[in-house]
Structure formats: C-alpha cells, structure tokens
Design a protein around this motif. Structure first.
Motif, mmCIF file in Angstrom:
data_model
loop_
_atom_site.group_PDB
_atom_site.id
_atom_site.type_symbol
_atom_site.label_atom_id
_atom_site.label_comp_id
_atom_site.label_asym_id
_atom_site.label_seq_id
_atom_site.Cartn_x
_atom_site.Cartn_y
_atom_site.Cartn_z
ATOM 1 N N ASN A 463 0.832 -0.901 -0.451
ATOM 2 C CA ASN A 463 0.388 -0.002 0.074
ATOM 3 C C ASN A 463 0.901 1.359 -0.365
ATOM 4 N N ASN A 464 2.144 1.139 0.687
ATOM 5 C CA ASN A 464 2.678 2.277 1.023
ATOM 6 C C ASN A 464 3.287 2.516 -0.186
ATOM 7 N N TYR A 467 0.679 4.176 -2.522
ATOM 8 C CA TYR A 467 0.564 5.571 -1.888
ATOM 9 C C TYR A 467 1.252 6.672 -2.726
ATOM 10 N N THR A 468 3.056 6.064 -2.931
ATOM 11 C CA THR A 468 3.810 7.246 -2.764
ATOM 12 C C THR A 468 3.888 7.223 -5.008
ATOM 13 N N SER A 471 1.101 9.492 -5.373
ATOM 14 C CA SER A 471 2.173 10.748 -4.960
ATOM 15 C C SER A 471 2.558 11.906 -5.834
ATOM 16 N N PHE A 508 -7.926 11.397 -4.223
ATOM 17 C CA PHE A 508 -6.329 11.117 -2.830
ATOM 18 C C PHE A 508 -6.728 11.321 -2.001
ATOM 19 N N ILE A 512 -7.381 8.358 1.495
ATOM 20 C CA ILE A 512 -6.575 8.919 2.606
ATOM 21 C C ILE A 512 -7.482 8.782 3.790
#
Length: 579
Positions: A463-464, A467-468, A471, A508, A512
């Motif tokens: 997930n990280n 997400y990165t 972004s 986004f 979150i």
C-alpha cells in the motif's frame, strides 16, 4: 431402526400424502423435490418403500435434458440417502453409483462449482465408509478446482471443514486444528454467524478431547457474552450447561451445581422445557456421583412431568436404582434386594441400554451380589473395548480388582490389577500425547500469528508503494500543468488536464481519509455517512474554487509573459558574458 407402531403409522401417512401430491404435480422439478422428500420417511419403512422412492426420483432425473440440473439432482438424491445412517447401510451401492454419476456429469460438462459440490458429497460417502486416506487424497486433488472458481469462499469453507473432519477421524490433531482455524477465518470473511458458531463448537469439542478444559471454557464464555449482548437467552442456557459439564468432568461439583442453578433460573424465566429437562438430568447425575441418593430421589419424585419424560426416553429405571440405594442406606436391606431382583426382570436386555449397566453393577456390589456385579462388569468391558474407552476400562478393572478380592478370588484380582495398571499407563501416555498435541497447537498458533503479521506487513508495504506512486503521479501532473501554462498551449488542453489533475488530487485525499474514517467509526454506517457528508461539503466547494483559480491563472498567459521576460533576461546576460 426400531420405531413405535404409532410412529410407523404417522410416517406411512406422511409418505402417502407426499406421494399423492407428487403424482398430481405436473412440473417435473417440483415432482422430483417431493419424491426426494419421501426418502426421509421411507427409511423408516421396509426396503420396498425405500426402493420405490429412489426409483421414482431416478426415473424423473433420467428425463432431465439439462446436464447441470441432472448432476445437481443426482447429488441431492445421493445426499438424501447419506443423511440417514440406516438407509445408507441398506443402499450403499446405489448411493455410490448416484453420487459418482453426478460427479461424472459435472466434470464432463466442466461445471466447476457443481463438480466440487458433488466431490464433497462423494467425500461424505468415503468418510462414512471410513476410507479416510482415499477421502483426503480425493479432496486434495479436487481442491485445485477452487482456484478456477471466482468468489469460492463458501466452497473453501466446506473444503476446510471436510479436511478437519477427516484429520480428526485420523487423529491428526494439529492438522485438524489448522483446517478448523482456516474454516473460522473464511466464516469471518463471509460474516456468516451460523458457520462461525459451527467452527466455535468444533473448536470447543477439540479442546475437550485434548482435556484442554481452560481453552474450551474460554470459548464457551466468549460465546456466552455474545449471546448475552444479543439477548439470546436460550443459547446462554446452553453455554452455562456446557460450563457445568466441564466442572462436572473436573469433579468440581460445587461449581457444577452453581452453574446448573444459574441455568435453571434462566430456563424457568423463559419456560424452556428442553433445557429444564437437561438441567434436571445433570443435577441428578451430579447428586448420584456424590452418592447423595436421597436428594436425587427427591428431584425425581417431586416432578411428575419429569418422570413421564424419563419413561418416554426409557430412563425411568434410574428412579428404581436410586430407591434401592436409599433403602439400603436406611437399613432396609431385604427391601433393597427385593427391588433389585424385580428391576433385573423389568429392564430390557437390548444392547442400547448400556447406560443402565454401570448403575446396576454398583447396585449389585452394594447388595453384596459379587458374582452378578462381576458378570455385569465383564459385559461392560467387552463393550468399552470396542470403542477404546480407556478411562472406563481402567475404572472397571479397578472395580473388578476390589470385587474379586472381596470374593477371595485372588488370582483374578491380580489379573484385574494388572489390567488396571495397563490402562492407567495407557491413559498417562495419552495424557502426554495430548500435552504434546497442545504444545504443537501452541506452536502452530504462533506460526500462524507470525504468518498473519508478515502478511499484514506485506500489505502495508504494498500500500505504501502504491500511495507513493500515486503521490508522484499527481505531482507529475501538476508539474506538467504548470509547464502547459508556461508555454503556448491551447486553453482547452490546459482546462482538460487541470480537470483530471484536480480530480486525482481530491480523490486521493478522500482515499486517505477513508481509512481514518473507518478506524474511528468502527465501520458503523451512519457514522461513516456523517463524516463523509462533512468532508465532501468542505472539499467539493474548495475543489471547484481552487481549480477555477489555478486554471484561470494558467490560461491568462501570465506565466507565458513571465517566461518571455525570463528568456530575454537570460539572452541578455549570455551576450554580456560573451563580450
């Protein structure tokens, strides 16, 4: 299967009634459903009725052209035969033929779901035949189909439960435990209360088998608290009775009695007759175990409805056994002996009345009838040896040792003592084995916990990364948007890119916020809705305002002007440096 004449008449009438409805029914599938129902009543009749019901079903199934329906109804018919042990024993070849035919049709036509359901039915057949290795091998092969079936959680649950039952019967306790935990996880995913409760029940029984009473007690207490919250009094009573049984097994009679009192109070409050009877039977057993015969007799005699029920369930002779003990304790030995002689003649000698024999053995011993008590003990030993009931066998040989010694038969007393030692050692070995199983289960728990943590960490890491990536993608879109504003790009292109860029950006933010909202609301729908209304009421106007401002600025050519000034300044500086 033996049934009373009035029951036979009732089943015959019901069978005739359903057959009449089936005869009049024109829809083939409804007719078939009715004929399958007749099997449940025909099992109580002679073989002729049973074969007639099955023949009616197979004739209709043969006329079905749709292979999927044909396979399905053959599977259901096979299941109807498997559901009753007596009919299965009489119809073993037919049951196997019907189920394998169902499986073959489904496999030939590549109906994956129906194939797996038919496979599970065949595994039931193999388990009933105690062909456990064959059942496990077949299930492991068929399990591969689940990978090809979308949304197969329900079938995966059935697969795990079947594996658990096979491993349990094979005494592979740790493997059985793993499959049960897997079934529990699937039931949680499905949010199916019935499946969750079934897993909990099996888990409780597994811990009881391993004599892990504390773990079994924790499961019962957890279930009790859930039923208390939901207001299910009937299930609360069942949990309290289960706790009483555990305390009874641990010989903690005071706590067992207290739990039975709690159960009685709840049972009386809702007038639940079934649980009231269970509580009374356990209360009598508790008093009998403590040799409180007078109190046990009072429980019997003060409730006429209880006595009536005992007669219906062929347990009324326990009252006479307790009366014998009471008379003997009161010094009325002749009366006790006379009642015993009368009782022996009245009690039927069917094998299914084994539950009387231990009480009769103790009663005969009490009255000094050593030869009779020894004969009953030997009958019991033959019965319990078939089922490897080591605890009972140990107790019976201890009884024989004492009784033979009283009768001055020292040779048999010695042999009984040796047997007692053998079963005592056997039980100690089993206890060590159970402890080893418990340790293996604990190790399996730790391993599964570690696997869960690792899986959770992998998800967080995945997930990280995502997400990165999102972004960076949004940041790149903003940079491109600014570059479009800095050069001579059409207004339409700037507006289109700006529209999508701001949609990605605000979605986004909502993505979150979603995790945070679910965490603080614990998944309660009205709270989630309230939070989202507040969030959207803030973000939506801000979204429109900021998008309008930025795009207006970019399309106003301010950036182009500034970039031209910067270009001219750069060129001027370059000329000065060269000169």
């Amino acid at each position: 299967m033996r049934i009373q004449s009035q029951d036979l008449e009732k089943y015959t009438n019901q069978l005739d009634s359903i057959e009449n409805l089936a005869t009049k029914e024109t829809d083939q599938e409804k007719k078939l459903d009715l004929y399958i129902q007749t099997i449940y009543y025909a099992v109580f009749m002679d073989d002729k009725h049973l074969h007639n019901s099955i023949n009616h079903c197979t004739e209709i199934i043969d006329e079905i052209n749709d292979p999927l329906k044909k396979s399905k109804y053959l599977r259901i018919l096979g299941g109807a035969i498997l559901n009753d042990k007596s009919s299965f024993d009489r119809l073993k070849p037919q049951a196997e033929s019907i189920i394998t035919k169902s499986y073959a049709i489904a496999k030939e036509n590549e109906y994956k779901i129906e194939q797996f359901k038919s496979a599970l039915q065949y595994i039931r057949f193999l388990r009933t035949e105690t062909k456990l290795d064959e059942a496990l091998s077949f299930l492991q092969k068929e399990e591969q189909i689940l990978k090809e079936i979308p949304d197969s959680d329900s079938l995966s649950y059935s697969c795990a439960m079947n594996k658990f039952l096979i491993y349990e019967e094979k005494h592979h306790i740790v493997s059985a435990y793993r499959e049960l935990i897997l079934a529990g996880e699937i039931a949680d995913r499905l949010q199916n209360k019935e499946k969750q409760q079934r897993v909990e029940e099996k888990l409780k029984n597994l811990f009881l088998k391993l004599e892990q009473y504390e773990k079994a007690r924790q499961i019962i207490l957890k279930n009790h608290n859930e039923y208390k919250k939901s207001g299910n009094v009937s299930k609360q009573i069942d949990c309290i009775i289960d706790l009483a049984k555990i305390y009874f097994h641990e010989k903690n009679y005071d706590l067992a009695a207290k739990k039975l009192d709690d159960a009685k109070y709840l049972s009386d409050s809702i007038s639940q007759s079934n649980s009231q009877i269970d509580i009374k039977v356990l209360s009598v057993q508790l008093l009998y175990e403590q040799k409180k015969y007078k109190e046990a007799l009072e429980l019997f005699t003060k409730d006429s409805s209880f006595l009536t029920l005992l007669k219906l369930t062929k347990q009324d002779k326990y009252v006479d056994i307790i009366k014998i003990h009471v008379d003997f304790l009161n010094g009325e030995k002749e009366s006790a002996l006379s009642q015993y002689r009368k009782l022996i003649k009245e009690i039927p000698q069917e094998a299914n009345l084994i539950h009387y024999k231990e009480s009769l053995m103790e009663t005969a011993s009490l009255l000094g009838l050593n030869n009779e008590s020894i004969a009953i003990a030997n009958d019991l030993i033959q019965h319990y040896e078939k089922y490897n009931e080591y605890e009972k066998l140990k107790s019976l040989h201890q009884f024989l040792d004492t009784t033979y010694y009283k009768a001055n038969d020292f040779k048999n007393a010695y042999l009984a003592k040796e047997k007692y030692g053998f079963y005592d050692k056997k039980l100690k070995d089993l206890s060590k084995e159970n402890e080893l199983y418990a340790l293996e289960i604990e190790a399996a728990n730790k391993k599964m916990e570690k696997e869960k943590i690792e899986a959770a960490e992998k998800i967080i890491k995945r997930n990280n990364i995502q997400y990165t990536g999102i972004s960076l993608a949004i940041f790149t879109l903003f940079v491109i948007l600014l570059l479009f504003g800095a050069f001579k790009v059409s207004e339409t292109m700037i507006r289109t890119l700006g529209f999508f860029t701001f949609i990605f950006f605000f979605e986004f933010i909502i993505l979150i916020a979603d995790h945070w909202i679910h965490d603080i609301t614990h998944g309660e729908p009205w709270k989630i809705m309230a939070f989202k209304i507040v969030l959207i009421s803030i973000l939506m106007p801000f979204h429109h305002w900021i998008e309008h401002k930025v795009i207006s600025f970019l399309t106003s050519h301010n950036l182009i002007l500034r970039s031209d000034i910067f270009t001219k300044l750069f060129r001027k500086t370059e000329k000065l440096s060269t000169s």
